[in-house]
Design a protein around this motif. Sequence first.
Motif, short mmCIF file in Angstrom:
data_model
loop_
_atom_site.label_atom_id
_atom_site.label_comp_id
_atom_site.label_asym_id
_atom_site.label_seq_id
_atom_site.Cartn_x
_atom_site.Cartn_y
_atom_site.Cartn_z
N GLN A 1 0.85 -1.19 0.00
CA GLN A 1 0.00 0.00 0.00
C GLN A 1 0.88 1.24 0.00
OE1 GLN A 1 -3.27 0.17 -0.15
NE2 GLN A 1 -3.98 2.05 0.82
N HIS A 2 0.78 2.05 -1.06
CA HIS A 2 1.55 3.28 -1.14
C HIS A 2 0.73 4.43 -0.56
CE1 HIS A 2 4.57 1.37 -3.69
NE2 HIS A 2 3.58 0.86 -4.41
N LYS A 3 1.44 5.47 -0.15
CA LYS A 3 0.75 6.67 0.32
C LYS A 3 0.15 7.43 -0.85
CE LYS A 3 1.04 7.16 4.84
NZ LYS A 3 -0.16 7.46 5.68
N VAL A 4 0.97 7.67 -1.89
CA VAL A 4 0.49 8.46 -3.03
C VAL A 4 1.21 8.02 -4.29
CG1 VAL A 4 2.15 10.30 -2.50
CG2 VAL A 4 0.15 10.79 -3.93
N VAL A 5 0.44 7.91 -5.36
CA VAL A 5 0.98 7.57 -6.68
C VAL A 5 0.67 8.72 -7.63
CG1 VAL A 5 0.82 6.03 -8.67
CG2 VAL A 5 0.82 5.09 -6.35
N ILE A 6 1.68 9.16 -8.36
CA ILE A 6 1.52 10.20 -9.37
C ILE A 6 1.45 9.52 -10.73
CG2 ILE A 6 2.54 12.26 -10.43
CD1 ILE A 6 4.15 12.50 -7.72
N VAL A 7 0.43 9.82 -11.50
CA VAL A 7 0.26 9.23 -12.83
C VAL A 7 0.63 10.28 -13.87
CG1 VAL A 7 -1.28 8.02 -14.41
CG2 VAL A 7 -1.63 7.83 -11.93
N GLY A 8 1.73 10.05 -14.57
CA GLY A 8 2.18 11.00 -15.57
C GLY A 8 3.37 11.80 -15.07
N SER A 9 4.26 12.11 -16.00
CA SER A 9 5.42 12.92 -15.66
C SER A 9 5.22 14.32 -16.23
CB SER A 9 6.69 12.26 -16.18
OG SER A 9 6.54 11.80 -17.50
N GLY A 10 6.25 14.98 -16.65
CA GLY A 10 6.11 16.36 -17.10
C GLY A 10 6.22 17.32 -15.93
N PRO A 11 6.12 18.62 -16.18
CA PRO A 11 6.30 19.62 -15.12
C PRO A 11 5.37 19.44 -13.93
CG PRO A 11 6.32 20.67 -17.27
CD PRO A 11 5.91 19.25 -17.51
N ALA A 12 4.09 19.12 -14.19
CA ALA A 12 3.14 18.96 -13.08
C ALA A 12 3.50 17.75 -12.23
CB ALA A 12 1.72 18.83 -13.62
N GLY A 13 3.74 16.62 -12.87
CA GLY A 13 4.04 15.40 -12.14
C GLY A 13 5.35 15.48 -11.37
N TYR A 14 6.40 15.97 -12.02
CA TYR A 14 7.70 16.06 -11.35
C TYR A 14 7.66 17.04 -10.18
CZ TYR A 14 10.01 13.34 -15.03
OH TYR A 14 10.40 12.34 -15.88
#
Length: 341
Positions: free
Chosen positions: A2-15
């Motif tokens: 179980q992860h705390k948070v997963v970011i879907v997608g990179s780019g300026p917003a994701g990074y």
Amino acid sequence: MQHKVVIVGSGPAGYTAAIYLGRAGLDPVMVTGALTPGGQLVNTTEVENFPGFPKGIMGPELMDNMRAQAKRFGTEFIADDVVAIEAVEPATDGQDSARPSYRLNLSDGDVLQTEAVIIATGSNFRKLGVPGEQELSGHGVSYCATCDGFFFRDKPIVVVGGGDSAFEEALFLTRFGSSVTLIHRRDEFRASQIMVDRAKQNPKLRLLTNTVVTEVHGTETAPATAPAAPALNLGGLSLTPKPQVNVSSVSLKNTVTGEESELETAAVFVAIGHTPATDFAADVVTRDSDGYITVDGASTRTTAAGIFAAGDCVDRVYRQAISAAGMGCRAALDAQAYLND
């Protein structure tokens, strides 16, 4: 796991979201995309309008720097695509504060379980789909006047499209180009009348209706190397440098008469719309009629508790690297507040 948070997608917003979440000790996981991590900027040449780089920076280098900064603060990267998000209802254990978690199904069959999700998948430019467009992308074919207009000062420019965005780009480009020709496939524009009137009043802007671009042509502007172009040997694989080729003209066809012609131009700006990359989340968040994820006011909160969205998958107006990065920061802070509640 179980992860705390997963970011879907990179780019300026994701990074940017990853940098903030990593510094907060939340050990973010980023699903970068299987083929092109870094978003649209990896296909951009020089970026001159991102603060902090007075001499400009190449798009891929900027994304590499952001990725390295996110990695420094503990971000885990997974080079894959999310194909679906499913809500997992909390167990009925009598706790009023129980919240749903989310299951992310990846294209390789793996599954991630997480308490919160930040969607930062951006949007894709709609393309003409004609010969020469892909080959000359970044060499005269562009999808962002704000990003690339400066490079075509005192040169003829073509804009393709018929909506407000196309007219905005065409009017903006008259500041740089020796002339701007806006090409539209119909005889009526989708743009508002005020935009059409402004265009007609601009002496540097010509409107060409009932016309489509059928091919983009390029001309060699610099040799591969000087004075010779020896092959490069990389681990036994020989690669011969290619000459620099930039846009020189477009082939046109009249949709009424069928007449064909050629128009000289140094640049082709395609402004026929965007398609947000959000289909994988359609079952868990609310989207508008064009597929953009809707958020609560100025926040990044979606209609699903624990899911946040940032960047061009939300923003249909600005679509800039710096505004996406700012929204990524807001998404990280919103997610952090949610997880700490």
